[in-house]
Enzyme design. Structure first.
Site, PDB file in Angstrom:
ATOM      1  N   ARG A   1       4.446   3.847  13.289  1.00  0.00           N
ATOM      2  CA  ARG A   1       3.540   2.714  13.460  1.00  0.00           C
ATOM      3  C   ARG A   1       4.365   1.451  13.620  1.00  0.00           C
ATOM      4  O   ARG A   1       5.588   1.465  13.441  1.00  0.00           O
ATOM      5  CB  ARG A   1       2.640   2.556  12.235  1.00  0.00           C
TER       6      ARG A   1
ATOM      7  N   GLY B   1       3.798   8.754   1.043  1.00  0.00           N
ATOM      8  CA  GLY B   1       3.426   7.399   0.652  1.00  0.00           C
ATOM      9  C   GLY B   1       3.718   6.366   1.715  1.00  0.00           C
ATOM     10  O   GLY B   1       4.239   6.656   2.799  1.00  0.00           O
ATOM     11  N   SER B   2       3.371   5.116   1.401  1.00  0.00           N
ATOM     12  CA  SER B   2       3.593   3.993   2.302  1.00  0.00           C
ATOM     13  C   SER B   2       3.640   2.720   1.473  1.00  0.00           C
ATOM     14  O   SER B   2       3.082   2.661   0.370  1.00  0.00           O
ATOM     15  CB  SER B   2       2.472   3.910   3.331  1.00  0.00           C
ATOM     16  N   GLY B   3       4.318   1.686   1.990  1.00  0.00           N
ATOM     17  CA  GLY B   3       4.340   0.404   1.318  1.00  0.00           C
ATOM     18  C   GLY B   3       5.094   0.389   0.007  1.00  0.00           C
ATOM     19  O   GLY B   3       4.816  -0.448  -0.858  1.00  0.00           O
ATOM     20  N   SER B   4       6.033   1.313  -0.179  1.00  0.00           N
ATOM     21  CA  SER B   4       6.826   1.428  -1.412  1.00  0.00           C
ATOM     22  C   SER B   4       5.993   1.814  -2.620  1.00  0.00           C
ATOM     23  O   SER B   4       6.466   1.707  -3.754  1.00  0.00           O
ATOM     24  CB  SER B   4       7.584   0.127  -1.708  1.00  0.00           C
TER      25      SER B   4
ATOM     26  N   GLY C   1       4.763   3.887  -5.457  1.00  0.00           N
ATOM     27  CA  GLY C   1       5.291   5.031  -6.188  1.00  0.00           C
ATOM     28  C   GLY C   1       6.778   5.262  -6.023  1.00  0.00           C
ATOM     29  O   GLY C   1       7.311   6.246  -6.554  1.00  0.00           O
TER      30      GLY C   1
END
Length: 425
Positions: A282, A159-162, A164
């Protein structure tokens, strides 16, 4: 005069630096091109200085290779290939390598996208780590949580961006959230279960193995991990700073991520250890690159693109100030009516920017992740506390007004709900 070479972006992040990457590419003398399957995802494409858009049926390395070769003649017409989206950086890196263009090692980036692999490598290398298990079903998640001991954190491995990510205090919460993650993750989904590390959270911005600086992170209310603000550079004691730098320096080498920008997220535990939560191959999100630019004069977006096109990055600070960002949130779900008092917020001392990501009429949902942020205020000052307080004053000045959502009763013809809710963002 020859035409500017294309600088290709394989997809993009939907807010934040995606627009800035394209703008910066143009100021550097390149022609930015966004290669995407769904251009409608990117609101910044409606702006006057939007990049050229090439729509493809799918992001496939072989198909993109054929496209670049046919349309631009490969490296003859392309200065560099990259992505501002974590999900596509490995594909962009592999594509760049096939044309002999600079980029990170695609295999290392792809491996680092798996947070369970990160955990295994860092723990084996002696970097402080929480207890963790990677699981493939909700019952396995509950069993792992029992074994580790509550509270635990459950998150998708990729995942990414918190999105889940949730803290779970007991079996019921762990089972419920695990079921949700596996239902939304599709076939082959895997979930990371790990012990909750209590303590202040920081990120460390790294560029080609060099630590650029440390960011203090402010999180919203549990059980979620929504980032509500950042302060850069962090006002942190020397021993904590040394622990943070040591963990990320060793971790970067262990993971083989020595090319280009990295964004490490860590917590200082009660023993004074800097425990990585994760590393993203990134640039930082959350407008942290803009804080670095305001505070130190280092434009990480420009330096990333310099690296992508084969130039040497310039990372020496030109000034030493402090910058803070505080995000705007809606008071609840519904239809956005208005951002109010933005000019007053922008007129406050030390405030340099107040921005909205959504427009009146947009439907607002509450997700418990980065999507809940609908705007921000940035301040810059000579002292850390001054910048933080200014950003908070600006955030608190703006009023976000939300029309009450239509209820099921109203939809069936009952009397409408009261007009609107509003609150400080």
């Amino acid at each position: 005069m020859s035409a500017a070479k294309a600088l290709l972006f394989v997809e993009s992040n939907t807010s934040g630096t995606g627009r800035l990457f394209a703008r910066t590419a143009r100021t550097m003398g390149f022609a930015p091109v966004l290669v995407t399957t769904r251009p409608e995802k990117y609101a910044y494409l409606a702006e006057a200085d939007a990049p050229e858009v090439v729509v493809v049926p799918r992001v496939d390395e072989d198909e993109l290779h054929a496209l670049v070769a046919a349309r631009w003649g490969g490296a003859a017409g392309v200065a560099g290939i990259t992505s501002s989206s974590e999900y596509f950086i490995a594909t962009a890196a592999a594509l760049a390598a096939r044309f002999g263009l600079p980029g990170p090692d695609a295999a290392s980036v792809r491996a680092a996208r798996d947070k369970s692999w990160q955990r295994q490598v860092l723990a084996a290398g002696g970097v402080p780590s929480p207890a963790f298990r990677a699981v493939s079903s909700a019952p396995e998640a509950v069993a792992a949580a029992r074994e580790i001991g509550f509270p635990v954190v459950l998150k998708p491995v990729d995942g990414s961006g918190s999105v889940g990510v949730r803290a779970c205090a007991d079996v019921a919460e762990a089972g419920s959230h695990a079921a949700l993650l596996f239902a939304s993750g599709g076939e082959g989904a895997r979930v990371l279960v790990e012990s909750l590390v209590a303590g202040d959270e920081f990120s460390v911005e790294v560029f080609s193995g060099q630590v650029v600086g440390i960011t203090r992170k402010h999180l919203g209310a549990p059980p979620f991990f929504v980032e509500a603000g950042h302060d850069y550079p962090a006002d942190v004691p020397g021993n904590a700073a040394a622990a943070l730098v040591d963990s990320v320096t060793r971790g970067t080498a262990l993971l083989g991520l020595g090319w280009g920008p990295l964004h490490w997220e860590l917590r200082m535990d009660h023993e004074g250890r800097a425990v990585p939560m994760e590393v993203n191959p990134r640039l930082a999100g959350g407008f942290i690159p803009e804080l670095v630019r305001h505070a130190q004069g280092i434009d990480l977006i420009r330096e990333t693109l310099r690296l992508v096109v084969g130039q040497e990055p310039e990372l020496a600070p030109s000034r030493r100030r402090h910058a803070s960002i505080r995000f705007l949130f809606a008071p609840g779900a519904g239809r956005l009516a208005e951002f109010e008092r933005v000019p007053e917020a922008l007129g406050l001392a030390d405030v340099v920017e107040v921005s909205a990501y959504r427009r009146p009429g947009d439907e607002i949902d509450v997700h418990g992740d980065f999507r809940d942020r609908i705007g921000h205020a940035v301040a810059c000052a000579d002292e850390a506390g001054t910048a933080a307080r200014a950003a908070e004053r600006a955030r608190d000045t703006v009023r976000v007004r939300i029309d009450a959502p239509v209820s099921a009763v109203e939809a069936d013809g009952a009397a409408p709900l009261a007009g609107a809710r509003e609150g400080a963002a």
